[in-house]
Scaffold this motif. Structure first.
Motif: not given
Ligand SMILES: Cc1cc2nc3c(=O)[nH]c(=O)nc-3n(C[C@H](O)[C@H](O)[C@H](O)COP(=O)(O)O)c2cc1C
Length: 176
Positions: A17-40
């Motif tokens: 999923t991370g690679q698929f999203l990165d591939r998409i984000a490479a062509e768009l300006r996307v701010e990716i937030v990895d929920l693993a880095s958040k305390r929710i």
């Protein structure tokens, strides 16, 4: 300002999923937030968790018109941290001091980026998301799904990624 924000949740950042999203984000300006880095923490009826990372993240999400949810299919369902994020949106629907901000979700467009090991996304995965977006007054703008039975293969999944990028770019506000 990026074109979209992507809330990403997988048990591994650089998996399918991370690679698929990165591939998409490479062509768009996307701010990716990895929920693993958040305390929710999980939804709390008493709202004793208001000091965690949810409210600042939700305010950041509200700054965007296009919101991508990116998750693998785990047991026919969303990755748990993304489900917790959706549960916590309830805070913005019921806390009097947050409801005005919560209403700003209406009219926004949601997109889903997901991977699994079958050709089609299970309805048990997409159905609750579609119903939730509907309830929140959001539009479901599109779904990018990659069948990763043999892992993430750039040559195979480029088609889905490009189609999704085209779809997102064609949304009115992005026409330049
Ligand atoms: C705990 C777990 C549950 C899974 N359940 C499903 C499932 O219900 N349906 C499916 O098609 N794939 C299932 N898979 C496979 C993943 O959806 C697939 O390998 C996906 O691409 C993994 O993405 P990731 O590398 O980001 O974790 C499961 C994988 C794991 C680890």
């Amino acid at each position: 300002m990026p074109d979209a924000i992507a809330l990403f949740s997988s048990s591994r950042r650089n998996g399918n999923t991370g690679q698929f999203l990165d591939r998409i984000a490479a062509e768009l300006r996307v701010e990716i937030v990895d929920l693993a880095s958040k305390r929710i923490s999980q939804y709390d009826y008493e709202h004793r968790n208001r000091g965690d990372d949810f409210e600042p993240l939700m305010r950041r999400v509200l700054a965007f018109d296009r919101i991508i949810l990116a998750s693998p299919v785990y047991w026919y369902a969303l990755s748990p941290p993304l489900k917790v994020f959706l549960d916590r949106i309830t805070d913005f629907l019921e806390l009097p001091e947050l409801v005005d901000e919560g209403r700003r979700l209406r009219g926004k467009t949601a997109y889903v980026v997901c991977t699994s090991i079958y050709e089609a996304v299970p309805t048990s995965f997409i159905g609750p998301l579609a119903d939730t977006f509907d309830y929140l007054g959001m539009h479901l703008g599109g779904i990018a799904h990659a069948n990763c039975r043999d892992g993430y293969l750039p040559s195979k999944h480029d088609v889905e990624a490009s189609e999704f990028v085209r779809l997102l770019k064609s949304s009115t506000a992005l026409r330049r």
